[in-house]
Write an enzyme that holds these catalytic residues in place. Structure first.
Site, PDB file in Angstrom:
ATOM      1  N   PRO A 170     -31.732 -36.476 -11.252  1.00 47.70           N
ATOM      2  CA  PRO A 170     -32.565 -36.840 -12.407  1.00 47.70           C
ATOM      3  C   PRO A 170     -33.906 -36.096 -12.375  1.00 47.70           C
ATOM      4  CG  PRO A 170     -31.740 -38.791 -11.282  1.00 47.70           C
ATOM      5  CD  PRO A 170     -31.443 -37.621 -10.408  1.00 47.70           C
ATOM      6  N   GLU A 171     -34.305 -35.577 -13.512  1.00 42.82           N
ATOM      7  CA  GLU A 171     -35.601 -34.903 -13.627  1.00 42.82           C
ATOM      8  C   GLU A 171     -36.469 -35.711 -14.591  1.00 42.82           C
ATOM      9  OE1 GLU A 171     -35.004 -30.668 -14.320  1.00 42.82           O
ATOM     10  OE2 GLU A 171     -33.107 -30.723 -13.255  1.00 42.82           O
ATOM     11  N   ARG A 213     -25.143 -41.163  -3.080  1.00 40.52           N
ATOM     12  CA  ARG A 213     -25.512 -40.258  -1.990  1.00 40.52           C
ATOM     13  C   ARG A 213     -26.523 -40.865  -1.018  1.00 40.52           C
ATOM     14  NH1 ARG A 213     -24.609 -34.811  -3.452  1.00 40.52           N
ATOM     15  NH2 ARG A 213     -25.473 -34.280  -1.421  1.00 40.52           N
ATOM     16  N   ARG A 269     -48.716 -14.961  -6.873  1.00 45.88           N
ATOM     17  CA  ARG A 269     -47.594 -15.616  -6.196  1.00 45.88           C
ATOM     18  C   ARG A 269     -46.381 -14.691  -6.174  1.00 45.88           C
ATOM     19  NH1 ARG A 269     -49.616 -20.939  -5.858  1.00 45.88           N
ATOM     20  NH2 ARG A 269     -47.853 -21.622  -4.639  1.00 45.88           N
TER      21      ARG A 269
END
Ligand SMILES: [Zn+2]
Length: 291
Positions: free
Chosen positions: A2-3, A123, A168
């Site tokens: 889930p995000e 899980r 970066r």
């Protein structure tokens, strides 16, 4: 996993069904789901007799503010917080207590009128915390303190993103997955946002121009909002509090569509590995490899 849009969908559902009702008790079926306090009995004792005033979300964390009522005089006092992280497969389901308990049910919280909130997690990476009223959630849920800005907050501006990506050397996809850069974006919505901004996932963050970063910023907000509007994703084991899948999978641009035709140009969607995660993209629509 889930995000942000999925956790937001769960938050909205929890605010519709769980508020202002006394938690009467519960059962911890798997001790390690409770990250704090260290004893499951203390976790349940902290929650018993409290009621949730509202659920908040920070990144992929859920936080319920608790109050207790003293005796019969109706006096309300702060009773800490209930924290939840769904991790890979966690689900918070609002059910009747007489419905059969799922094989992967880890925690049950009992509410009046025979209702309960179940934490089901195949899980077992999911976590729950009870934060006592004298502590702040950030002190105990250590991941909270490390989160970058919320995508829909003013702090997550184009200027902020340009500053964060400058110099970066890592791929932009990996940068977007960094919860310290922006909270709540994961594999699905990083792939989707990169498609909408025409940037290949392996492009080095430092090589993006201001214009490209501006487009990416807009795309992140758009894919998150589109998925919130669709009540989260069909991908993974995501369910809302009523046990219903979201609808975003059906409209995804590239995520989990390897070999299928691009919705814009018809080219086959490709999948590569980046930092151990799969990244999906259209080789035609995402031609930007930086400068
Ligand atoms: Zn395409």
């Amino acid at each position: 996993m889930p995000e942000l849009p999925e956790v937001e969908t769960v938050r909205q559902g929890l605010n519709q069904v769980t508020l202002q009702q006394m938690i009467q008790g519960g059962d911890v079926l798997l001790d390690r789901t409770v990250a704090y306090p260290f004893s499951s009995a203390d976790f349940l004792a902290g929650l018993r007799g409290t009621a949730i005033t509202q659920w908040q979300r920070r990144g992929k964390y859920l936080l319920a503010e608790l109050v207790s009522r003293d005796g019969g005089d109706g006096e309300v006092g702060a009773a800490g917080w209930l924290g939840v992280h769904l991790r890979m497969t966690g689900q918070l389901l609002w059910m009747h207590q007489d419905e059969p308990v799922q094989k992967h049910c880890r925690v049950r919280l009992l509410f009046p009128a025979g209702q309960e909130l179940r934490f089901v997690d195949q899980r077992t990476f999911g976590q729950m915390w009870w934060i006592p009223p004298e502590r702040r959630p950030e002190e105990i849920m250590t991941g909270l303190a490390l989160l970058g800005p919320e995508p829909f907050s003013p702090e997550f501006s184009v200027v902020y993103l340009v500053e964060q990506l400058r110099g970066r050397k890592r791929p932009i996809k990996n940068a977007l997955l960094d919860q310290g850069l922006v909270a709540g974006v994961g594999n699905i919505y990083a792939d989707e946002a990169l498609f909408l901004s025409g940037i290949q996932p392996q492009t080095l963050a430092a090589s993006l121009t201001g214009k490209q970063i501006e487009r990416l910023h807009q795309a992140v907000l758009k894919v998150l909002q589109d998925s919130i509007d669709a009540r989260g994703t069909t991908f993974s084991d995501f369910r809302d509090v009523s046990g219903i899948n979201g609808n975003y999978g059906g409209i995804a641009w590239v995520y989990d569509r390897k070999g299928e035709p691009c919705r814009v140009c018809g080219s086959g969607i490709e999948r590569i590995k980046l930092a151990g995660r799969s990244a999906h993209f259209c080789p035609q629509c995402q031609r930007c490899l930086g400068n």
